[in-house]
Write a protein that holds these residues in place. Sequence first.
Motif, PDB file in Angstrom:
ATOM      1  N   LYS A 844     -25.992 -30.727  31.059  1.00 24.77           N
ATOM      2  CA  LYS A 844     -24.899 -29.107  30.964  1.00 24.77           C
ATOM      3  C   LYS A 844     -25.429 -28.433  31.848  1.00 24.77           C
ATOM      4  O   LYS A 844     -26.054 -28.382  32.067  1.00 24.77           O
ATOM      5  N   ASP A 845     -24.740 -28.541  32.888  1.00 26.78           N
ATOM      6  CA  ASP A 845     -24.654 -26.839  33.663  1.00 26.78           C
ATOM      7  C   ASP A 845     -24.862 -25.605  32.855  1.00 26.78           C
ATOM      8  O   ASP A 845     -23.725 -25.099  31.548  1.00 26.78           O
ATOM      9  N   PRO A 846     -25.319 -24.667  33.592  1.00 27.71           N
ATOM     10  CA  PRO A 846     -25.132 -23.348  32.712  1.00 27.71           C
ATOM     11  C   PRO A 846     -24.082 -22.669  32.976  1.00 27.71           C
ATOM     12  O   PRO A 846     -23.158 -23.018  33.945  1.00 27.71           O
ATOM     13  N   PRO A 847     -22.929 -22.125  31.912  1.00 27.67           N
ATOM     14  CA  PRO A 847     -22.390 -21.786  32.153  1.00 27.67           C
ATOM     15  C   PRO A 847     -21.655 -20.477  33.487  1.00 27.67           C
ATOM     16  O   PRO A 847     -23.212 -19.509  33.058  1.00 27.67           O
ATOM     17  N   PHE A 848     -21.056 -20.471  34.042  1.00 32.09           N
ATOM     18  CA  PHE A 848     -20.605 -19.475  35.061  1.00 32.09           C
ATOM     19  C   PHE A 848     -20.530 -18.108  34.332  1.00 32.09           C
ATOM     20  O   PHE A 848     -20.220 -17.656  33.087  1.00 32.09           O
ATOM     21  N   THR A 849     -21.529 -17.007  34.988  1.00 29.42           N
ATOM     22  CA  THR A 849     -21.473 -15.691  34.704  1.00 29.42           C
ATOM     23  C   THR A 849     -21.170 -14.258  35.936  1.00 29.42           C
ATOM     24  O   THR A 849     -22.212 -15.075  37.249  1.00 29.42           O
ATOM     25  N   ASN A 850     -20.579 -13.873  35.868  1.00 28.85           N
ATOM     26  CA  ASN A 850     -20.576 -13.124  37.410  1.00 28.85           C
ATOM     27  C   ASN A 850     -21.640 -12.128  36.703  1.00 28.85           C
ATOM     28  O   ASN A 850     -21.752 -11.390  37.882  1.00 28.85           O
TER      29      ASN A 850
END
Length: 879
Positions: A844-850
Amino acid sequence: MTRSILVAISALASLPAIAQEQVPEEKMIRVEVTGSSIKRLVSETSQPLSVFKAEEFVKQGLTTAQEVLERIPANQSGMGAGNVVGGNLSGLPTGGQAVADLRGLGGDKTLVLLNGRRIANHPYDGASVDLNVIPVAALERVEVLRDGASAIYGTDAIGGVINFITRRSVIGTTLTAETLRPRKDGGTERRANIVMGQGSLDRDGWNLMGVLDWQRQDVLTSQQREFSKTGVIPERGLSVADGTSGTTFPGNYFDPVSEATGNPGFATGCLPPLSIPRVSNGTCRQDYTRQIDNLPKQDRVVFFGKAAAKLDAVTTASLEYLHSRNDVTSRTAPPPQTGLELPKSSPYYPGNAGGVPAQPGLSGEPLSVNWRPIEAGQRQIFSKGEGDRFVAALEGIAAGWDYKTGLNHSISKSAENLTGGYVQDSGFAAGVRHGILNPFGLQNAAGRAYLASVALRGKVQDAKNTSTTLDAKASRELMQLAGGAMAMAVGAEWRKEDADFNVNRDIAGQAASSGLSGSQSKSGSRNVKALYGELSLPLVKDLDVQAAVRYDHYSDAGSTTNPKLGVRYQPHQRLLLRGSASTGFRAPTLFEKNAPQSRNDTSNSYDDPILCPGGVPQPGANPLRDCDLQQFKLQGGNPALTPEKSKTFAAGVVFEAMRNTTIALDYWNIKLKDKIGALPEQTIYGNYAKYKDRFLRFPDGSPNAILDLNENLGRVKTDGVDLSATLSTGRTAYGSFTLTLDGTWVHSYEYQNERDGAYTQNVATYGDNGPILRWRHNAALTWRGGSWSATLSQNYKTGYTDQNLVEAQYFNEVDSYQLWNVSATYTGWKGLTLTGGVKNLFDKDPPFTNQGTLFQKGYDARYADPIGRALYLRAAYSF
């Protein structure tokens, strides 16, 4: 999240059906547990206490104290190895520090103990322990008290207490080697340790034990993972202007006379992928994310030794020594150099003989240039953290009292050395001014030689915290009450704290990009004296009242008295009700009061509110300096700080739904006032009319920095519920099964940025500096059968509303994040234990955040693991 909880509850309900045979109950003995100074049966405690056995987290491949605490849902800390890249929120190096933070109140309000006694706090904030000093290989268990314990351990135990407890004694030798190999490149870990012991404390009357643990983690660069390769993600709203820097290679220029702005490399596309064109103004932007590390290279060595001897049948003397060293090499993008003067006489002035193409609209007067010399290399800091702790203790029974006394001397040190990339600001600027350095292209031989001559290397800072403590406590039963024996404990403590922060002005004064160019050396010291008492009152059968009170006197912050009241009521053998209330008081640390003022970069980019309001340059403004650029903030200590004060309330229920099935629900409520911290930079820039006096300027009106020293901010109010569930089948024809679920649900977390100010809700939304996660849990299913055991575990975190410093159409909700891990252990060969497993089973990749607070972009290094799927193997041989 709901699906995960339902799955866990379903498993809790179904597993007893396969139970065939129950494990015999063990005889309980009276011991001292975290949160009380009175020896009692563990089942009698009225406080929410979680116990994690070392053998269980070892099987899950958890090799550091930070990893162990990541499995504790009440821990909201995001301060770990990844934060060393780019520093902490103050912009200063962290020394590789890892922090525990129960309830999200800050690491300074979680008390970390080793064998019930303090460890010197890390010197760079002086408010929290660096978890890297914990000797994980020597641990027997970790006890986490999830409510305040200021009345027992000290006024700063507001959020709770984490007590790392080593083995009491060791007989024999165990050699261990293990490795973790990610599926993708980068981040490989290797570890080896030896545990040795001789003599039986019970049989021989003495024991010597020693643990030596070595661990290395290889660097993981941003380019080794797709989710962190770039700060430019247009489809997510991160355009060329977002997540990049206006200080770039080739350099951008500004003509203060004609007000022309541009970059000679713009026409040829700048220097992709490191720098890319910004079409709106003809300049280039540096994608600095491409030249940082997700995780730094880290080498850690810990030694723990203990000698214990029985002086007689009831008296034991012991000596403990702990030494740790943590070496961290962190790398960020090459050093930004701003406000460089390029005169017409330079061969590299556009259109001159140096080959830089002519540019339209230039007046011929000197240009102001922002340039990032990539040929200088990545900025590199080598941090060396060290800890030493010596404890001499005596415990036994005298005149009917169980007593303990000890002398604890603890030291925490850190030093930072600039080892690459940094340049001498004045010498570098002179090279541009005198036409030696070309800010718009690669250097010739003379330029390369000059660049090498202005390289800046050496120790830039070092710091040391020292704590010396003398403590004594005793407990005994006094008389019989209707519900049992009334017991009491009394204790006293004296502690001396010293802090020294040293800045090497010869180095720091030459590099603004170090964040220490304006810092000065500081020091401080204080004494703390304390008296405390505790009573256990079993008033009637199954009703026990526990009362404690502590008096502390700080030589620099005054006196305080903090009580705690706990109640335990068991109306039925399968039902327990408990509750507690307490107050807390945290004096400002020596660092918070005395830290040198430092002029550091802001975390995010901002427009100067006078010279570039709303991103529009005003007459006389320099857009390369005043618009969409990291500005500066002046941070440091404040001698006028006053203490933080708190009130904590907790109430819980523990019930045994069926045999070997225990479920606990605990409500907690914490109110804190006069929180110590720096006002968030977003708040200052977000309300210029209110905070205009904080904007410091040079005599010519250009921006200097925002004034953002430590201060007493407003209040914090938070509450929520902890859930713990354990189900065990006992022995069956298929082995034994145990299911555990530990979760924390935060109902509310509100804070004020100033006294009597508006509250900001931080649960499930990115506040000024990060989110408070609504729900976190760790679930594990363990099977044991013969020589085999296996564990399947899940670590889950809910999503949240992102920082969203982007256009409204790109506002983001960060996804929930869960990691599944599996491991198996075999003990069928004499003396040999083999363990293998997979972390992040589904890659699982880390979730995207801006988020723009950290140097890392595309994900948040505080809440997600960038390693990906990894295989770990461990072999331990005992003889």
